[in-house]
Scaffold this motif. Structure first.
Motif, PDB file in Angstrom:
ATOM      1  N   ASP A  51       0.827  -1.211   0.000  1.00 13.91           N
ATOM      2  CA  ASP A  51       0.000   0.000   0.000  1.00 13.91           C
ATOM      3  C   ASP A  51       0.861   1.260   0.000  1.00 13.91           C
ATOM      4  OD1 ASP A  51      -2.185  -1.701   0.124  1.00 13.91           O
ATOM      5  OD2 ASP A  51      -2.597  -1.321   2.249  1.00 13.91           O
ATOM      6  N   GLU A  52       1.898   1.277   0.806  1.00 11.62           N
ATOM      7  CA  GLU A  52       2.757   2.460   0.879  1.00 11.62           C
ATOM      8  C   GLU A  52       3.528   2.675  -0.420  1.00 11.62           C
ATOM      9  OE1 GLU A  52       2.818   4.899   3.054  1.00 11.62           O
ATOM     10  OE2 GLU A  52       1.359   3.935   4.369  1.00 11.62           O
ATOM     11  N   VAL A  57       2.421   1.802  -3.394  1.00 12.26           N
ATOM     12  CA  VAL A  57       1.416   2.307  -4.333  1.00 12.26           C
ATOM     13  C   VAL A  57       1.161   3.785  -4.057  1.00 12.26           C
ATOM     14  CG1 VAL A  57      -1.032   2.156  -5.004  1.00 12.26           C
ATOM     15  CG2 VAL A  57       0.327   0.074  -4.767  1.00 12.26           C
ATOM     16  N   LEU A  58       0.998   4.144  -2.782  1.00 10.26           N
ATOM     17  CA  LEU A  58       0.782   5.552  -2.429  1.00 10.26           C
ATOM     18  C   LEU A  58       1.940   6.427  -2.873  1.00 10.26           C
ATOM     19  CD1 LEU A  58      -0.832   5.435   1.115  1.00 10.26           C
ATOM     20  CD2 LEU A  58      -1.698   6.670  -0.884  1.00 10.26           C
ATOM     21  N   LEU A  99       1.771   6.914  -6.633  1.00  6.39           N
ATOM     22  CA  LEU A  99       0.684   7.817  -7.022  1.00  6.39           C
ATOM     23  C   LEU A  99       0.996   9.262  -6.631  1.00  6.39           C
ATOM     24  CD1 LEU A  99      -2.343   5.562  -6.038  1.00  6.39           C
ATOM     25  CD2 LEU A  99      -1.571   6.112  -8.361  1.00  6.39           C
ATOM     26  N   ARG A 126      -5.406  -6.602  -3.998  1.00  8.21           N
ATOM     27  CA  ARG A 126      -5.328  -5.152  -4.198  1.00  8.21           C
ATOM     28  C   ARG A 126      -5.465  -4.776  -5.672  1.00  8.21           C
ATOM     29  NH1 ARG A 126      -3.281  -6.468   0.489  1.00  8.21           N
ATOM     30  NH2 ARG A 126      -3.056  -4.906   2.138  1.00  8.21           N
ATOM     31  N   SER A 146       0.680  -3.457 -11.890  1.00  3.99           N
ATOM     32  CA  SER A 146      -0.488  -2.663 -11.523  1.00  3.99           C
ATOM     33  C   SER A 146      -1.515  -2.654 -12.644  1.00  3.99           C
ATOM     34  CB  SER A 146      -0.066  -1.237 -11.160  1.00  3.99           C
ATOM     35  OG  SER A 146       0.723  -0.662 -12.173  1.00  3.99           O
ATOM     36  N   TYR A 162      -9.326  -1.474  -4.110  1.00  2.15           N
ATOM     37  CA  TYR A 162      -9.090  -0.532  -3.014  1.00  2.15           C
ATOM     38  C   TYR A 162     -10.391   0.135  -2.577  1.00  2.15           C
ATOM     39  CZ  TYR A 162      -4.025  -0.943  -2.746  1.00  2.15           C
ATOM     40  OH  TYR A 162      -2.746  -1.409  -2.531  1.00  2.15           O
ATOM     41  N   ARG A 168      -5.343   3.914   4.324  1.00  7.29           N
ATOM     42  CA  ARG A 168      -4.479   3.787   3.143  1.00  7.29           C
ATOM     43  C   ARG A 168      -5.315   3.503   1.903  1.00  7.29           C
ATOM     44  NH1 ARG A 168      -1.571   1.109   6.900  1.00  7.29           N
ATOM     45  NH2 ARG A 168      -2.245  -0.925   6.134  1.00  7.29           N
ATOM     46  N   ARG A 187      -6.973   6.714   0.795  1.00  3.47           N
ATOM     47  CA  ARG A 187      -6.015   7.623   0.180  1.00  3.47           C
ATOM     48  C   ARG A 187      -5.660   7.171  -1.236  1.00  3.47           C
ATOM     49  NH1 ARG A 187      -1.541   7.578   4.280  1.00  3.47           N
ATOM     50  NH2 ARG A 187      -0.312   8.559   2.643  1.00  3.47           N
ATOM     51  N   ILE A 188      -5.494   5.869  -1.412  1.00  3.75           N
ATOM     52  CA  ILE A 188      -5.163   5.344  -2.742  1.00  3.75           C
ATOM     53  C   ILE A 188      -6.301   5.599  -3.708  1.00  3.75           C
ATOM     54  CG2 ILE A 188      -4.763   3.209  -4.054  1.00  3.75           C
ATOM     55  CD1 ILE A 188      -3.058   2.292  -1.583  1.00  3.75           C
TER      56      ILE A 188
END
Length: 143
Positions: free
Chosen positions: A39-40, A42-43, A46, A91, A108, A117, A135, A138-139
Motif C-alpha cells: 500500500d505504501e 502504491v501511495l 501515485l 489489491r 499494476s 481498493y 491507506r 487515500r489510494i
C-alpha cells in the motif's frame, strides 16, 4: 527500484508466516506487514505521479485522468511469492502473461486497483485495522 533494494524480499524473511492472527489484515503479522508495504509503495508511486503532473501541467482535468490511468496501468512491477501474490491480487494487481527481463510476476492494473481498493475502504474486515482503511481511501482518492 534503481538501487536494487527489495524491501518486500527482506520483510518476508524476517516475519514468521506461520503465526496467524485474525485481527491482522491478511490473517497474520507477516501478511499485514507486506500489505502495508504494498500500500505504501502504491501511495508513493501515485503521490509522485501527481506531483510530477502538477508541476508540468496546465490543468487539463480529463487529460490528467487519462495520464494517471496510462501511467499506473502496468507502471508498478512486483515479484510476488505465494503470500505476497495473494495480497497483490487482493489489491487489484494482475499476473503478467509473459515474463520480462526483471522477472516480475504482477503489475499494476488501474481498473483492478480502483475496484479492489474501493472495496477495501468499505470492507468491515479491513475496518478492524484503521490504518489499512485509511491507506485504501487515500489510494482511491489518488486513482
Amino acid at each position: 527500484n534503481s538501487d536494487n533494494i527489495h524491501i518486500l524480499d527482506s520483510m518476508r524473511c524476517i516475519l514468521k508466516k506461520e503465526n496467524t492472527d485474525d485481527d491482522c489484515d491478511g490473517g497474520s503479522e507477516h501478511a499485514e506487514a507486506i500489505g502495508v508495504c504494498i500500500d505504501e509503495l502504491v501511495l508513493s508511486y501515485l503521490q509522485r505521479h501527481v506531483e510530477n503532473e502538477s508541476s508540468s501541467s496546465s490543468g487539463g482535468g480529463s487529460e490528467e485522468g487519462r495520464r494517471m490511468t496510462t501511467s499506473f496501468d502496468g507502471g508498478i512491477h512486483f515479484r510476488g511469492t505465494l503470500v505476497s501474490g495473494r495480497l497483490l491480487e487482493a489489491r487489484g494487481f494482475r499476473e503478467v502473461s509473459e515474463l520480462s527481463a526483471d522477472m516480475h510476476s504482477h503489475e499494476s492494473d488501474y481498473d483492478g486497483a480502483l475496484n479492489r481498493y474501493a472495496e477495501r475502504s468499505a470492507s468491515k474486515e479491513v475496518a478492524k485495522n484503521s490504518g489499512a482503511r485509511d491507506r485504501a481511501l487515500r489510494i482511491v482518492s489518488f486513482l
